[in-house]
Design a protein around this motif. Structure first.
Motif, PDB file in Angstrom:
ATOM      1  N   TYR A  84       0.846  -1.200   0.000  1.00 23.23           N
ATOM      2  CA  TYR A  84       0.000   0.000   0.000  1.00 23.23           C
ATOM      3  C   TYR A  84       0.877   1.245   0.000  1.00 23.23           C
ATOM      4  O   TYR A  84       1.816   1.354   0.790  1.00 23.23           O
ATOM      5  CB  TYR A  84      -0.884  -0.042   1.250  1.00 23.23           C
ATOM      6  N   ASP A  88      -0.920  10.191   1.610  1.00 21.93           N
ATOM      7  CA  ASP A  88       0.045  10.986   2.355  1.00 21.93           C
ATOM      8  C   ASP A  88       1.396  10.266   2.282  1.00 21.93           C
ATOM      9  O   ASP A  88       1.569   9.204   2.864  1.00 21.93           O
ATOM     10  CB  ASP A  88      -0.424  11.099   3.814  1.00 21.93           C
ATOM     11  N   ARG A  90       4.257  11.126   3.428  1.00 24.31           N
ATOM     12  CA  ARG A  90       5.265  11.457   4.431  1.00 24.31           C
ATOM     13  C   ARG A  90       5.805  10.165   5.053  1.00 24.31           C
ATOM     14  O   ARG A  90       5.041   9.247   5.328  1.00 24.31           O
ATOM     15  CB  ARG A  90       4.670  12.352   5.511  1.00 24.31           C
ATOM     16  N   LEU A  91       7.116  10.139   5.220  1.00 21.91           N
ATOM     17  CA  LEU A  91       7.765   8.946   5.792  1.00 21.91           C
ATOM     18  C   LEU A  91       8.554   9.381   7.028  1.00 21.91           C
ATOM     19  O   LEU A  91       8.544  10.555   7.376  1.00 21.91           O
ATOM     20  CB  LEU A  91       8.669   8.308   4.736  1.00 21.91           C
ATOM     21  N   TYR A  92       9.227   8.409   7.642  1.00 21.69           N
ATOM     22  CA  TYR A  92       9.939   8.740   8.893  1.00 21.69           C
ATOM     23  C   TYR A  92      11.069   9.740   8.619  1.00 21.69           C
ATOM     24  O   TYR A  92      12.092   9.390   8.038  1.00 21.69           O
ATOM     25  CB  TYR A  92      10.513   7.475   9.529  1.00 21.69           C
ATOM     26  N   TYR A  94      13.221  10.976  10.509  1.00 20.19           N
ATOM     27  CA  TYR A  94      14.468  10.770  11.243  1.00 20.19           C
ATOM     28  C   TYR A  94      15.320   9.653  10.625  1.00 20.19           C
ATOM     29  O   TYR A  94      16.341   9.263  11.191  1.00 20.19           O
ATOM     30  CB  TYR A  94      14.181  10.455  12.718  1.00 20.19           C
ATOM     31  N   MET A  95      14.870   9.124   9.477  1.00 18.27           N
ATOM     32  CA  MET A  95      15.647   8.072   8.821  1.00 18.27           C
ATOM     33  C   MET A  95      16.210   8.597   7.501  1.00 18.27           C
ATOM     34  O   MET A  95      15.689   9.558   6.941  1.00 18.27           O
ATOM     35  CB  MET A  95      14.769   6.854   8.524  1.00 18.27           C
ATOM     36  N   GLN A  99      18.153   3.810   5.440  1.00 18.51           N
ATOM     37  CA  GLN A  99      17.620   3.287   6.713  1.00 18.51           C
ATOM     38  C   GLN A  99      16.177   2.815   6.570  1.00 18.51           C
ATOM     39  O   GLN A  99      15.815   1.764   7.102  1.00 18.51           O
ATOM     40  CB  GLN A  99      17.703   4.374   7.796  1.00 18.51           C
ATOM     41  N   ILE A 100      15.359   3.579   5.850  1.00 15.60           N
ATOM     42  CA  ILE A 100      13.948   3.176   5.740  1.00 15.60           C
ATOM     43  C   ILE A 100      13.813   1.929   4.852  1.00 15.60           C
ATOM     44  O   ILE A 100      12.941   1.093   5.086  1.00 15.60           O
ATOM     45  CB  ILE A 100      13.041   4.343   5.274  1.00 15.60           C
ATOM     46  N   ASN A 102      16.150  -0.439   4.705  1.00 18.81           N
ATOM     47  CA  ASN A 102      16.597  -1.519   5.593  1.00 18.81           C
ATOM     48  C   ASN A 102      15.539  -1.864   6.626  1.00 18.81           C
ATOM     49  O   ASN A 102      15.426  -2.999   7.069  1.00 18.81           O
ATOM     50  CB  ASN A 102      17.891  -1.116   6.321  1.00 18.81           C
ATOM     51  N   PHE A 103      14.766  -0.844   7.026  1.00 19.73           N
ATOM     52  CA  PHE A 103      13.705  -1.059   8.015  1.00 19.73           C
ATOM     53  C   PHE A 103      12.542  -1.855   7.412  1.00 19.73           C
ATOM     54  O   PHE A 103      12.024  -2.788   8.029  1.00 19.73           O
ATOM     55  CB  PHE A 103      13.204   0.309   8.517  1.00 19.73           C
ATOM     56  N   THR A 104      12.165  -1.513   6.176  1.00 21.71           N
ATOM     57  CA  THR A 104      10.957  -2.099   5.576  1.00 21.71           C
ATOM     58  C   THR A 104      11.207  -3.512   5.026  1.00 21.71           C
ATOM     59  O   THR A 104      10.344  -4.386   5.145  1.00 21.71           O
ATOM     60  CB  THR A 104      10.446  -1.185   4.431  1.00 21.71           C
ATOM     61  N   LEU A 146       9.198   1.737  -1.775  1.00 18.32           N
ATOM     62  CA  LEU A 146       8.896   0.982  -0.552  1.00 18.32           C
ATOM     63  C   LEU A 146       7.641   0.128  -0.702  1.00 18.32           C
ATOM     64  O   LEU A 146       7.486  -0.884  -0.031  1.00 18.32           O
ATOM     65  CB  LEU A 146       8.718   1.951   0.631  1.00 18.32           C
ATOM     66  N   ARG A 150       7.821  -4.623  -2.311  1.00 18.14           N
ATOM     67  CA  ARG A 150       7.291  -5.645  -1.391  1.00 18.14           C
ATOM     68  C   ARG A 150       6.925  -6.925  -2.153  1.00 18.14           C
ATOM     69  O   ARG A 150       6.771  -7.970  -1.553  1.00 18.14           O
ATOM     70  CB  ARG A 150       6.050  -5.098  -0.666  1.00 18.14           C
TER      71      ARG A 150
END
Lengths: 302, 263
Positions: A84, A88, A90-92, A94-95, A99-100, A102-104, A146, A150
Motif C-alpha cells: 500500500y 500521504d 510522508r515517511l519517517y 528521522y531516517m 535506513q527506511i 533496511n527497516f521495511t 517501498l 514488497r
C-alpha cells in the motif's frame, strides 16, 4: 473476470451523520489494473483504509484475497500480501533513504532487491540523504519504491503520481503495466483521469461514497455514450419519455442524451421525434466521469 | 526492526535524560562539600540563623543529604518529567506526522506496535533510573563519602515502580491527544498539579491515610534514604504495577479501536 481479489458488500463508513462510504459493493478482478475514480472526498481513501484495517467499517463486509477485512488476524494476512502506498507520502523524517529501506525490507519475505536497485537507479534517489531533506517528488518516488518492492500479489496505490514530474510519472505508469503483466493486481486511485485511462483495464467510479460504475474500461466506453440529435425546427420531444437516460440536455434545436447500456430503446424514441440528424458519440474516460458526475449532481438520473 | 525505529524516535530524549540526570547527580554529589561550606558560612555570618531539622541531619548524614536533594527532590521531579517525555509518540501520534499509514501498512498487529513502543520507552526510563546507581556511589567515593550501592539500587527500584504510573499516564494522554505538544503540556500540567497537591505532606504535614495510597512522590522518594531492598514495601509496588497496567490497557483499547483517518 469472475475472479475477484478485492470485494465488498454494503461497505459503509459513517462519521456522525456523514457517510464517507455508503453501502459500497466493490469488486476488483484479479490481474487487472483497476482505476479507482472519484472526486475529492468521494470516499476513495476511506474505502482503501477499510480494506487494509486502518479504518473500521460501520457496517457491511469486505475481503481481500479471501481474507475478512474486519478480523485482526486476517488483516495481518492481507497486509502481508498487499502493498500500500498512501495518499500521504510522508515517511519517517528521522531516517535516511537507506535506513527506511533496511527497516521495511525484513517485513516482506518476497522483497524484490533487484527491482529496488533498478528503481533507486531509475529515480536517482540519494541513498544516504535524510528523508526530511527529500523533495516532494522524491518522497513520492521513495514511497513507491517501498511499496512496489514488497513484491506482493496486490498493489494498492492512493494517488501514486502525486508530486511526480511527467517523466517520472510516465516511468511509474510503465512500471505498473509491467507489474500487471506479471500477474499482479493494481488497484489505484487518482484524480488524473487521463493517466487512469492510459493504464487501467478496469474502472470503479464512486461518488459521495456510493458506487457509480464498476466495469472494464472497454465495457464502460461501450456502454456510456452521448446521443446527439439535431432538429431543423423546434423539437416537440417529451423529455419524460427518456427515463432510461442518465441525463438529458435540451434546447429548441438539439437534444443531448447521456446514456448507459443498451441504447436501442432510447434511439427509437429519439427517432420518433424526427431529428434531422442522430449521432452516437464515443466518450473518453474523462468525459464519462464528468458526465456521470453532472448527471448525479443534477439529479436528472432516473 | 521496530525496536530500531522506536529507538531512533526516542533517542534524542533519552540522551537529554542522560545529560539531565548525570548533571543533577554530579552537582549534588560533588557539590556536597561546597554546600556544607556555604551552610557553615551562613552560620558564621548569622549565629542565630534558623536551621530546619533536615539541614541539621543533612550536615551529618551524607545518605540523607543525597536523598533530600536528589531522590526526594530534583532528581525525582526530573525523572518523572523524563518518563513523560519518553511516553511521547506512538502510533496514535503518527497520524499527525502523516506516517501512521505507512506504519500500519506493515504486516504487524497494532498490539505489537503499541507494546514495542511502550517497551522501548520503558527500557530507556529504566536505564535513566539506573544511572544514579552508578554515578552516586562512584562519585561519592571520589569526595571521600560512602554511599551504599544497595540504597542506590533501592531508590532505582522505587523510581521505576512509581515512575511506571507516570509513564503509563503519559502513554494514555498521548494516545488520546493527537498533538505531541498538547499531550506533553497536559502531562506536564498534571505532574505539576500532582506534586503541588502532595507537597505539604512531603514537608511533614499529616497525610490522611487514604491519600497515602495516591502519594506517588512519597512512594518514589522512599523513606529518607535508609531503605534497603529487603524493606521494600510490596503494597505500593503492587498497586503501582496494577494502576499502570490498567492505564496501559485503556490506552491499548483506544489504539485498537482507533480509525486512522483524517476525517
Amino acid at each position: 473476470m469472475n475472479d475477484y481479489v478485492i470485494s465488498s458488500s454494503d461497505l459503509t463508513k459513517q462519521y456522525g451523520s456523514f457517510k464517507a462510504v455508503d453501502q459500497l459493493d466493490l469488486q476488483v478482478p484479479k490481474g487487472s489494473i483497476c482505476g479507482f475514480l472519484g472526486q475529492n472526498g468521494a470516499g476513495k481513501s476511506t474505502t482503501i483504509k477499510m480494506l487494509l484495517g486502518m479504518v473500521k467499517p460501520t457496517s457491511g463486509s469486505g475481503s481481500v484475497l479471501g481474507f475478512d477485512i474486519e478480523e485482526e488476524k486476517s488483516s495481518l494476512e492481507i497486509r502481508k500480501r498487499v502493498a500500500y502506498v498512501a495518499e500521504d507520502k510522508r515517511l519517517y523524517d528521522y531516517m535516511t533513504v537507506a535506513q527506511i529501506l533496511n527497516f521495511t525490507r525484513p517485513f516482506f519475505g518476497a522483497w524484490d532487491k533487484d527491482l529496488e536497485r533498478h528503481l533507486l537507479d531509475e529515480f536517482k534517489l540519494p541513498i544516504n540523504r535524510s528523508i526530511k531533506k527529500l523533495s516532494k517528488g522524491m518522497r513520492t518516488q521513495l514511497a513507491l519504491v517501498l511499496g512496489i518492492c514488497r513484491n506482493t500479489e496486490i498493489l494498492i496505490l492512493d494517488e501514486p503520481s502525486e508530486g511526480l514530474d511527467p517523466v517520472n510519472n510516465e516511468k511509474v505508469l510503465k512500471l505498473l503495466v509491467g507489474l500487471a503483466s506479471d500477474g499482479k493486481t493494481i488497484f489505484f486511485s487518482s484524480h488524473n483521469v487521463f493517466e487512469v485511462e492510459q493504464v487501467s483495464d478496469y474502472i470503479i467510479m464512486i461518488h459521495k461514497g456510493r458506487l457509480v460504475e464498476s466495469k472494464s474500461l472497454e465495457q464502460l466506453k461501450e456502454d456510456n455514450k452521448i446521443i446527439k440529435c439535431l432538429y431543423s425546427e423546434k423539437h416537440n420531444l417529451d423529455l419524460k419519455s427518456l427515463k432510461a437516460a442518465k441525463s438529458v440536455k435540451s434546447d429548441p434545436n438539439s437534444v443531448l442524451v447521456f446514456a448507459d447500456g443498451d441504447k436501442s430503446a432510447l434511439l427509437d424514441i429519439l427517432k420518433q421525434s424526427h431529428p434531422s440528424s442522430v449521432e452516437v458519440i464515443n466518450l473518453s474516460l474523462k468525459d464519462i466521469f464528468l458526465e456521470n458526475l453532472k448527471a448525479l449532481e443534477s439529479h436528472v438520473i432516473s | 526492526m521496530l525496536f530500531h525505529k522506536y529507538w531512533l524516535e526516542t533517542r534524542t530524549r533519552f540522551y537529554i535524560g542522560i545529560l539531565v540526570i548525570s548533571a543533577l547527580c554530579l552537582f549534588f554529589v560533588l557539590g556536597q562539600p561546597w554546600i556544607l561550606k556555604q551552610w557553615a558560612l551562613d552560620e558564621i555570618r548569622d549565629p542565630n540563623i534558623y536551621n530546619p531539622p533536615w539541614i541539621i541531619r543533612a550536615k551529618n548524614d551524607f545518605t540523607f543529604f543525597i536523598w533530600r536533594f536528589l531522590y526526594n527532590n530534583l532528581l525525582q521531579l526530573a525523572w518523572v518529567l523524563l518518563t513523560i517525555m519518553l511516553a511521547i509518540g506512538g502510533i496514535s501520534q503518527e497520524l499527525e506526522k502523516g506516517t501512521s499509514l505507512f506504519t500500519l501498512s506493515l504486516p504487524v498487529t497494532r498490539f505489537k506496535l503499541f507494546s514495542l513502543r511502550i517497551l522501548v520507552g520503558f527500557l530507556e526510563a529504566v536505564a535513566l533510573a539506573l544511572l544514579p546507581v552508578i554515578i552516586v556511589p562512584l562519585f561519592s567515593a571520589l569526595i571521600g563519602q560512602d554511599y551504599s550501592f544497595l540504597v542506590a539500587v533501592n531508590h532505582a527500584v522505587l523510581f521505576i515502580t512509581g515512575g511506571l504510573v507516570f509513564y503509563s499516564l503519559g502513554i494514555l494522554i498521548n494516545t488520546l491527544i493527537k498533538s505531541e505538544a498538547t499531550a506533553f503540556f497536559i502531562s506536564l500540567g498534571m505532574v505539576i498539579v500532582y506534586y503541588f497537591l502532595f507537597q505539604p505532606y512531603s514537608e511533614g504535614m499529616h497525610e490522611p491515610r487514604l491519600l497515602k495510597y495516591f502519594d506517588l512522590p512519597a512512594i518514589i522518594g522512599g523513606n529518607g534514604g535508609k531503605a534497603e531492598l529487603t524493606s521494600l514495601n510490596l503494597v505500593p509496588f503492587v498497586s503501582c504495577c496494577v494502576v499502570s497496567f490498567l492505564l496501559l490497557l485503556i490506552s491499548y483499547y483506544f489504539v485498537k479501536n482507533q480509525d486512522f483517518n483524517d476525517k
